[in-house]
Write a protein that holds these residues in place. Structure first.
Motif, short mmCIF file in Angstrom:
data_model
loop_
_atom_site.label_atom_id
_atom_site.label_comp_id
_atom_site.label_asym_id
_atom_site.label_seq_id
_atom_site.Cartn_x
_atom_site.Cartn_y
_atom_site.Cartn_z
N PRO A 1 0.82 -1.21 0.00
CA PRO A 1 0.00 0.00 0.00
C PRO A 1 0.86 1.27 0.00
CG PRO A 1 -0.52 -1.42 1.88
CD PRO A 1 0.63 -2.03 1.18
N ALA A 2 0.25 2.35 -0.40
CA ALA A 2 0.95 3.63 -0.51
C ALA A 2 1.56 4.09 0.81
CB ALA A 2 -0.01 4.70 -1.04
N GLU A 3 0.99 3.68 1.93
CA GLU A 3 1.52 4.12 3.24
C GLU A 3 2.80 3.39 3.65
OE1 GLU A 3 -1.93 1.28 4.10
OE2 GLU A 3 -1.66 3.02 2.84
N VAL A 4 3.25 2.42 2.88
CA VAL A 4 4.52 1.73 3.17
C VAL A 4 5.64 2.53 2.51
CG1 VAL A 4 5.87 -0.37 2.84
CG2 VAL A 4 3.44 -0.53 3.41
N HIS A 5 6.34 3.33 3.32
CA HIS A 5 7.41 4.20 2.82
C HIS A 5 8.80 3.70 3.21
CE1 HIS A 5 4.49 7.21 1.66
NE2 HIS A 5 3.94 7.10 2.85
N THR A 6 8.91 3.09 4.40
CA THR A 6 10.21 2.70 4.94
C THR A 6 10.24 1.19 5.21
OG1 THR A 6 9.55 2.96 7.24
CG2 THR A 6 10.41 4.95 6.12
N VAL A 7 11.43 0.69 5.54
CA VAL A 7 11.55 -0.71 5.93
C VAL A 7 10.69 -0.97 7.16
CG1 VAL A 7 13.14 -2.51 6.72
CG2 VAL A 7 13.86 -0.92 4.93
N ASP B 1 7.89 0.44 7.98
CA ASP B 1 6.51 0.33 7.51
C ASP B 1 6.27 -1.03 6.85
OD1 ASP B 1 6.15 3.03 8.24
OD2 ASP B 1 6.48 3.75 6.19
N LEU B 2 7.25 -1.49 6.06
CA LEU B 2 7.13 -2.78 5.41
C LEU B 2 7.00 -3.90 6.45
CD1 LEU B 2 7.24 -4.65 2.91
CD2 LEU B 2 9.75 -4.59 3.14
N ILE B 3 7.81 -3.84 7.49
CA ILE B 3 7.77 -4.85 8.54
C ILE B 3 6.39 -4.85 9.22
CG2 ILE B 3 8.75 -5.56 10.77
CD1 ILE B 3 10.49 -6.08 8.19
N ALA B 4 5.86 -3.67 9.51
CA ALA B 4 4.53 -3.58 10.12
C ALA B 4 3.48 -4.19 9.20
CB ALA B 4 4.20 -2.13 10.44
N TRP B 5 3.61 -3.94 7.91
CA TRP B 5 2.67 -4.49 6.93
C TRP B 5 2.78 -6.02 6.87
CZ3 TRP B 5 3.43 -6.72 1.96
CH2 TRP B 5 2.27 -6.83 1.19
N LEU B 6 4.01 -6.54 6.88
CA LEU B 6 4.20 -7.99 6.86
C LEU B 6 3.65 -8.64 8.13
CD1 LEU B 6 7.81 -8.24 5.38
CD2 LEU B 6 5.68 -8.95 4.26
N ARG B 7 3.81 -7.99 9.28
CA ARG B 7 3.31 -8.54 10.55
C ARG B 7 1.80 -8.71 10.53
NH1 ARG B 7 5.22 -5.90 15.87
NH2 ARG B 7 4.18 -7.77 16.63
N GLN B 8 1.10 -7.92 9.74
CA GLN B 8 -0.36 -8.03 9.66
C GLN B 8 -0.80 -9.36 9.06
OE1 GLN B 8 -1.89 -4.61 7.56
NE2 GLN B 8 -1.10 -3.19 9.08
N ARG B 9 0.11 -10.09 8.44
CA ARG B 9 -0.22 -11.41 7.91
C ARG B 9 -0.47 -12.40 9.04
NH1 ARG B 9 4.17 -12.23 3.00
NH2 ARG B 9 3.16 -10.81 1.51
N GLY B 10 0.00 -12.06 10.25
CA GLY B 10 -0.23 -12.90 11.43
C GLY B 10 0.68 -14.11 11.49
N GLY B 11 0.43 -14.96 12.43
CA GLY B 11 1.16 -16.21 12.60
C GLY B 11 2.67 -16.03 12.65
N GLU B 12 3.36 -16.80 11.84
CA GLU B 12 4.82 -16.78 11.83
C GLU B 12 5.38 -15.43 11.38
OE1 GLU B 12 8.09 -18.41 13.16
OE2 GLU B 12 6.21 -19.52 13.16
N TRP B 13 4.64 -14.72 10.52
CA TRP B 13 5.07 -13.39 10.08
C TRP B 13 5.17 -12.45 11.28
CZ3 TRP B 13 6.62 -12.80 5.15
CH2 TRP B 13 6.24 -13.81 4.26
N ASP B 14 4.14 -12.45 12.09
CA ASP B 14 4.14 -11.60 13.28
C ASP B 14 5.23 -12.04 14.24
OD1 ASP B 14 3.15 -9.55 15.01
OD2 ASP B 14 2.06 -11.08 16.14
N ALA B 15 5.39 -13.34 14.42
CA ALA B 15 6.41 -13.86 15.35
C ALA B 15 7.82 -13.48 14.90
CB ALA B 15 6.28 -15.38 15.47
N GLN B 16 8.13 -13.62 13.65
CA GLN B 16 9.48 -13.36 13.16
C GLN B 16 9.84 -11.88 13.15
OE1 GLN B 16 11.91 -15.59 12.52
NE2 GLN B 16 10.44 -17.09 13.29
N PHE B 17 8.85 -11.01 12.93
CA PHE B 17 9.14 -9.58 12.81
C PHE B 17 8.65 -8.75 13.99
CE2 PHE B 17 9.02 -11.00 8.28
CZ PHE B 17 10.37 -10.80 8.03
N SER B 18 8.37 -9.42 15.12
CA SER B 18 7.86 -8.71 16.30
C SER B 18 8.93 -7.92 17.03
CB SER B 18 7.24 -9.72 17.27
OG SER B 18 8.27 -10.54 17.82
N GLY B 19 10.20 -8.17 16.73
CA GLY B 19 11.28 -7.51 17.43
C GLY B 19 11.92 -8.41 18.49
N ALA B 20 11.30 -9.56 18.75
CA ALA B 20 11.86 -10.48 19.73
C ALA B 20 13.15 -11.13 19.23
CB ALA B 20 10.83 -11.56 20.08
#
Length: 86
Positions: free
Chosen positions: A26-32, A34-53
């Motif tokens: 989406p147009a609101e994805v400007h930075t890395v 933002d991209l990570i936040a967008w990928l985390r919305q996929r849930g499951g393993e996406w959220d787990a891997q990119f949560s910052g943990a």
């Protein structure tokens, strides 16, 4: 919408079950970040891997970048765990 080529390496490739993918973000994805936040919305393993943990690094068009780096259209974005040498 912005088109990107995403590449996943090492544990991210294994956990997500993908080596890479072409995405329209989406147009609101400007930075890395933002991209990570967008990928985390996929849930499951996406959220787990990119949560910052668990740490990861990013590169745009093969140059290491901070998470606040703007992403140009048609860029290749690589995401991977930190690598140590010895």
């Amino acid at each position: 919408m912005k088109q990107l080529e995403l590449r996943y390496f090492a544990r991210l490739r294994d956990a997500l079950g993908l080596e890479g993918e072409h995405v329209n973000v989406p147009a609101e994805v400007h930075t890395v970040r933002d991209l990570i936040a967008w990928l985390r919305q996929r849930g499951g393993e996406w959220d787990a891997q990119f949560s910052g943990a668990r740490p990861f690094r990013a590169a745009i068009n093969q140059d290491l970048v901070p998470l606040d780096e703007p992403i140009p259209d048609d860029a290749e974005v690589a995401l991977f765990p930190p690598v140590t040498g010895g």
